[in-house]
Design a protein around this motif. Structure first.
Motif, PDB file in Angstrom:
ATOM      1  N   ALA A 191      24.056  44.743  38.328  1.00  0.00           N
ATOM      2  CA  ALA A 191      24.722  44.741  37.026  1.00  0.00           C
ATOM      3  C   ALA A 191      23.797  44.076  36.033  1.00  0.00           C
ATOM      4  O   ALA A 191      23.107  43.112  36.381  1.00  0.00           O
ATOM      5  CB  ALA A 191      26.045  43.986  37.092  1.00  0.00           C
ATOM      6  N   PHE A 240      29.421  42.448  30.307  1.00  0.00           N
ATOM      7  CA  PHE A 240      30.080  43.131  31.429  1.00  0.00           C
ATOM      8  C   PHE A 240      30.795  44.372  30.919  1.00  0.00           C
ATOM      9  O   PHE A 240      31.192  44.438  29.752  1.00  0.00           O
ATOM     10  CB  PHE A 240      31.084  42.201  32.119  1.00  0.00           C
ATOM     11  CG  PHE A 240      30.434  41.134  32.963  1.00  0.00           C
ATOM     12  CD1 PHE A 240      29.848  41.472  34.175  1.00  0.00           C
ATOM     13  CD2 PHE A 240      30.401  39.816  32.544  1.00  0.00           C
ATOM     14  CE1 PHE A 240      29.246  40.495  34.955  1.00  0.00           C
ATOM     15  CE2 PHE A 240      29.799  38.839  33.317  1.00  0.00           C
ATOM     16  CZ  PHE A 240      29.216  39.174  34.526  1.00  0.00           C
ATOM     17  N   GLY A 241      30.975  45.341  31.802  1.00  0.00           N
ATOM     18  CA  GLY A 241      31.639  46.586  31.436  1.00  0.00           C
ATOM     19  C   GLY A 241      33.140  46.405  31.301  1.00  0.00           C
ATOM     20  O   GLY A 241      33.660  45.294  31.392  1.00  0.00           O
ATOM     21  N   SER A 242      33.821  47.525  31.107  1.00  0.00           N
ATOM     22  CA  SER A 242      35.252  47.470  30.856  1.00  0.00           C
ATOM     23  C   SER A 242      36.002  48.177  31.981  1.00  0.00           C
ATOM     24  O   SER A 242      35.566  49.201  32.490  1.00  0.00           O
ATOM     25  CB  SER A 242      35.525  48.148  29.523  1.00  0.00           C
ATOM     26  OG  SER A 242      36.879  48.460  29.432  1.00  0.00           O
ATOM     27  N   CYS A 243      37.138  47.609  32.348  1.00  0.00           N
ATOM     28  CA  CYS A 243      37.907  48.100  33.493  1.00  0.00           C
ATOM     29  C   CYS A 243      38.493  49.484  33.232  1.00  0.00           C
ATOM     30  O   CYS A 243      39.037  49.733  32.167  1.00  0.00           O
ATOM     31  CB  CYS A 243      39.041  47.113  33.767  1.00  0.00           C
ATOM     32  SG  CYS A 243      40.120  47.580  35.116  1.00  0.00           S
ATOM     33  N   MET A 269      33.323  37.028  28.546  1.00  0.00           N
ATOM     34  CA  MET A 269      33.046  38.143  29.455  1.00  0.00           C
ATOM     35  C   MET A 269      32.422  39.305  28.678  1.00  0.00           C
ATOM     36  O   MET A 269      31.442  39.916  29.125  1.00  0.00           O
ATOM     37  CB  MET A 269      34.364  38.572  30.103  1.00  0.00           C
ATOM     38  CG  MET A 269      34.290  39.686  31.085  1.00  0.00           C
ATOM     39  SD  MET A 269      35.936  39.986  31.758  1.00  0.00           S
ATOM     40  CE  MET A 269      36.725  40.791  30.367  1.00  0.00           C
ATOM     41  N   CYS A 323      32.089  47.691  41.153  1.00  0.00           N
ATOM     42  CA  CYS A 323      32.714  48.414  40.041  1.00  0.00           C
ATOM     43  C   CYS A 323      31.763  49.440  39.444  1.00  0.00           C
ATOM     44  O   CYS A 323      30.634  49.109  39.108  1.00  0.00           O
ATOM     45  CB  CYS A 323      33.131  47.427  38.956  1.00  0.00           C
ATOM     46  SG  CYS A 323      33.833  48.219  37.497  1.00  0.00           S
ATOM     47  N   PRO A 324      32.199  50.701  39.307  1.00  0.00           N
ATOM     48  CA  PRO A 324      31.342  51.699  38.653  1.00  0.00           C
ATOM     49  C   PRO A 324      31.038  51.335  37.195  1.00  0.00           C
ATOM     50  O   PRO A 324      30.089  51.841  36.626  1.00  0.00           O
ATOM     51  CB  PRO A 324      32.174  52.981  38.716  1.00  0.00           C
ATOM     52  CG  PRO A 324      33.158  52.755  39.799  1.00  0.00           C
ATOM     53  CD  PRO A 324      33.440  51.293  39.798  1.00  0.00           C
ATOM     54  N   ASN A 325      31.855  50.467  36.606  1.00  0.00           N
ATOM     55  CA  ASN A 325      31.621  50.031  35.232  1.00  0.00           C
ATOM     56  C   ASN A 325      30.955  48.660  35.180  1.00  0.00           C
ATOM     57  O   ASN A 325      30.760  48.126  34.097  1.00  0.00           O
ATOM     58  CB  ASN A 325      32.945  49.936  34.474  1.00  0.00           C
ATOM     59  CG  ASN A 325      33.688  51.250  34.450  1.00  0.00           C
ATOM     60  OD1 ASN A 325      33.099  52.284  34.164  1.00  0.00           O
ATOM     61  ND2 ASN A 325      34.966  51.218  34.785  1.00  0.00           N
ATOM     62  N   ALA A 326      30.647  48.072  36.328  1.00  0.00           N
ATOM     63  CA  ALA A 326      30.142  46.708  36.410  1.00  0.00           C
ATOM     64  C   ALA A 326      30.977  45.774  35.530  1.00  0.00           C
ATOM     65  O   ALA A 326      30.467  45.032  34.703  1.00  0.00           O
ATOM     66  CB  ALA A 326      28.663  46.643  36.036  1.00  0.00           C
ATOM     67  N   SER A 327      32.280  45.858  35.704  1.00  0.00           N
ATOM     68  CA  SER A 327      33.203  45.030  34.934  1.00  0.00           C
ATOM     69  C   SER A 327      33.536  43.762  35.718  1.00  0.00           C
ATOM     70  O   SER A 327      33.603  43.781  36.937  1.00  0.00           O
ATOM     71  CB  SER A 327      34.482  45.819  34.661  1.00  0.00           C
ATOM     72  OG  SER A 327      35.486  44.969  34.174  1.00  0.00           O
ATOM     73  N   MET A 369      36.354  42.039  35.297  1.00  0.00           N
ATOM     74  CA  MET A 369      37.747  41.722  34.961  1.00  0.00           C
ATOM     75  C   MET A 369      38.537  41.174  36.144  1.00  0.00           C
ATOM     76  O   MET A 369      39.485  40.431  35.945  1.00  0.00           O
ATOM     77  CB  MET A 369      38.434  42.939  34.353  1.00  0.00           C
ATOM     78  CG  MET A 369      37.894  43.221  32.961  1.00  0.00           C
ATOM     79  SD  MET A 369      39.050  44.111  31.939  1.00  0.00           S
ATOM     80  CE  MET A 369      38.043  44.426  30.490  1.00  0.00           C
ATOM     81  N   VAL A 391      32.051  42.881  40.558  1.00  0.00           N
ATOM     82  CA  VAL A 391      31.146  43.469  39.566  1.00  0.00           C
ATOM     83  C   VAL A 391      30.221  44.470  40.246  1.00  0.00           C
ATOM     84  O   VAL A 391      29.973  45.562  39.738  1.00  0.00           O
ATOM     85  CB  VAL A 391      30.328  42.360  38.874  1.00  0.00           C
ATOM     86  CG1 VAL A 391      29.329  42.966  37.898  1.00  0.00           C
ATOM     87  CG2 VAL A 391      31.237  41.379  38.171  1.00  0.00           C
ATOM     88  N   ALA A 392      29.717  44.087  41.424  1.00  0.00           N
ATOM     89  CA  ALA A 392      28.768  44.942  42.125  1.00  0.00           C
ATOM     90  C   ALA A 392      29.410  46.252  42.559  1.00  0.00           C
ATOM     91  O   ALA A 392      28.780  47.300  42.521  1.00  0.00           O
ATOM     92  CB  ALA A 392      28.211  44.208  43.343  1.00  0.00           C
TER      93      ALA A 392
END
Lengths: 240, 259
Positions: free
Chosen positions: B104, B211-214, B206, B169-173, B175, B166-167
């Protein structure tokens, strides 16, 4: 007011925009599906329905006034939905595609442990957007998907929606595309409706099963009849 | 057991990295995954090569340091465990195992498999605490907490901040992490006073970290070694929406160092 701005600035606020506009659009889809069932009552009822939409709320609202209010609301919802999705996708891709100095997008394919629908939201959304454009060009403006002379526009306050639907769905390619687009919409709704509850903070372990069931029900209510309309025309159940 | 390892090697955050293949010929099924890497490293050191750098500390699944993407899954194939508690009996003789660092942008690579997860520390710093003058130690049951709330708070507090969410998550979110930390204090009476401010601050931090979004997929919860539920994200959303509409502004955003 500053509170709304604080919310809007955060990633979760943009998710809230997506959820709220999504709820508006789901409401529209249900009404749209219900309206289309009138095609089973014959040309008179269906064409009167098309004309009646223009006089929605009459006599409180003038001719086409309420219809335009709803059109503007829908357009704003579509724009808000796509805009927030785009902004959040860009934010997420920046975080996830950490190319760094390696130039490698991902090291290895990540394992998936969850359902398929959630992964199709962005691609499915694009398909649905392209479908909406085609749908408007097709049935609303009559400029795509018809052979010459098939589409009949408004004639002095009389609408020929029934003729247009039957002739439009008589083209197998058009009907096929509608059915495929509805399947994409089905996946989008199945994940999207549940997601709206999660995003608006209305979900927890106790209710998540209920919301999944609601999502499945809403999807079925919208998608099954919508897929049946072109099939009904092609199989001759609905004919001129 | 005889294994082939496909390991990401990268000298530092500024140098390009690549996979390198290593043979691990004498692996006991009773070894933990990190012990297996120790053995490989011993061999590398004897041969005069640079050992594989990876994060580890307690090796009993509670510190949150180990952070390996094993065959594309954070912490490997077994649910509810960290990489240090993953044992080689979960693999078969002759397997090829791909090992990568967390992936990420807010977790820059320090070396090989070790990433810099200070972004999580800064999220905690922005609001993941209770500021109250405690004086001398109060009686244990001076503030009473209903059992079900204590349980829910404990479930959320089980988060060890490893970053697997985070790792995966396809969005590296982040949350699930932020949600767990917000829920953990939000379930307790001591956490109520700062509940709104905490949600606003931690979410702002955050976002500032990049970081990405859920998108409510749930990969995070599926790989979480502490099996934190997606509920904490819904709770965070609820807290944040409420706090925003109350007009609470972010106050404690910590400066993010340039990467």
């Amino acid at each position: 007011m500053t509170g709304v701005l604080t919310l809007y600035r955060s990633s979760i606020g943009k998710k809230v925009i997506m959820a709220v506009t999504g709820v508006v659009l789901v409401g529209f889809l249900i009404v749209h599906m219900y309206g289309n069932t009138k095609m089973f009552y014959g040309p008179q009822v269906f064409n009167d329905y098309a004309a009646g939409l223009r006089d929605l709320g009459h006599p409180i609202f003038g001719h086409e006034h309420l219809l335009w209010v709803m059109r503007v609301l829908l357009l704003a919802s579509v724009v808000g939905h796509i805009w927030s999705a785009t902004v959040l996708t860009m934010q997420s891709q920046k975080s996830a595609y950490a190319r760094g100095v390696t130039k490698v997008k991902r090291y290895e394919k990540k394992q998936r442990r969850t359902g398929y629908a959630a992964y199709t939201m962005r691609f499915g959304g694009v398909v649905i957007f392209l479908f909406i454009i085609f749908h408007l060009l097709n049935f609303t403006f009559g400029v795509a998907g018809y052979s010459a002379g098939e589409y009949i526009g408004e004639q002095g306050g009389v609408y020929n929606a029934y003729n247009n639907v039957v002739r439009g769905f008589s083209h197998p390619l058009v009907s096929g595309f509608y059915i495929l687009a509805m399947l994409a919409l089905g996946l989008h709704l199945f994940h999207g409706v549940w997601s709206a509850f999660q995003t608006l903070g209305l979900n927890n372990e106790k209710y998540t099963g209920t919301w999944r069931a609601v999502a499945m029900l809403v999807t079925a209510i919208i998608i099954l009849p919508n897929i049946f309309f072109p099939i009904a025309v092609m199989s001759g159940i609905v004919h001129l | 057991m005889k294994l082939t390892l496909n390991v990401w090697r990268q000298k530092n955050g500024g140098a390009p990295g690549a996979f390198k293949t290593y043979e691990a010929p004498h692996v006991s099924p009773d070894m933990s995954f990190l012990e297996m890497l120790d053995v490989v490293n011993e061999d590398l050191i004897l041969r005069g090569e640079d050992p594989i750098a990876f994060d580890h500390d307690c090796r009993e699944g509670i510190c949150g340091m180990c952070s390996l993407m094993i065959n594309g899954a954070a912490h490997g194939p077994v649910r509810g465990v960290t990489a240090c508690q993953l044992h080689m009996r979960s693999f078969s003789d002759g397997d090829t195992i791909t090992i990568e660092p967390w992936r990420a942008a807010p977790f820059p690579i320090i070396k090989d498999l070790a990433t810099d997860r200070s972004a999580f520390d800064r999220i905690i710093q922005s609001g993941g605490f209770i500021s109250a003058s405690t004086g001398s130690a109060p009686d244990a049951n001076a503030v009473q907490v209903p059992k079900n709330f204590a349980d829910l708070a404990m479930d959320a507090a089980a988060c060890i901040g490893c970053g697997a969410c985070v790792a995966a998550c396809p969005n590296a979110s982040a949350m699930l992490f932020a949600g767990a930390k917000i829920a953990h204090l939000g379930f307790l009476p001591q956490g109520q006073a700062e509940r709104s401010q905490r949600a606003i601050n931690m979410v702002s931090q955050m976002d500032a970290e990049g970081f990405g979004s859920c998108t409510n997929i749930g990969e995070c919860s599926a790989v979480c070694p502490k099996e934190i539920s997606l509920d904490v994200i819904a709770r965070m959303n609820r807290d944040l929406i409420g706090a925003s509409l109350k007009g609470v502004e972010p106050t404690g955003v910590v400066a993010v160092p340039a990467k």
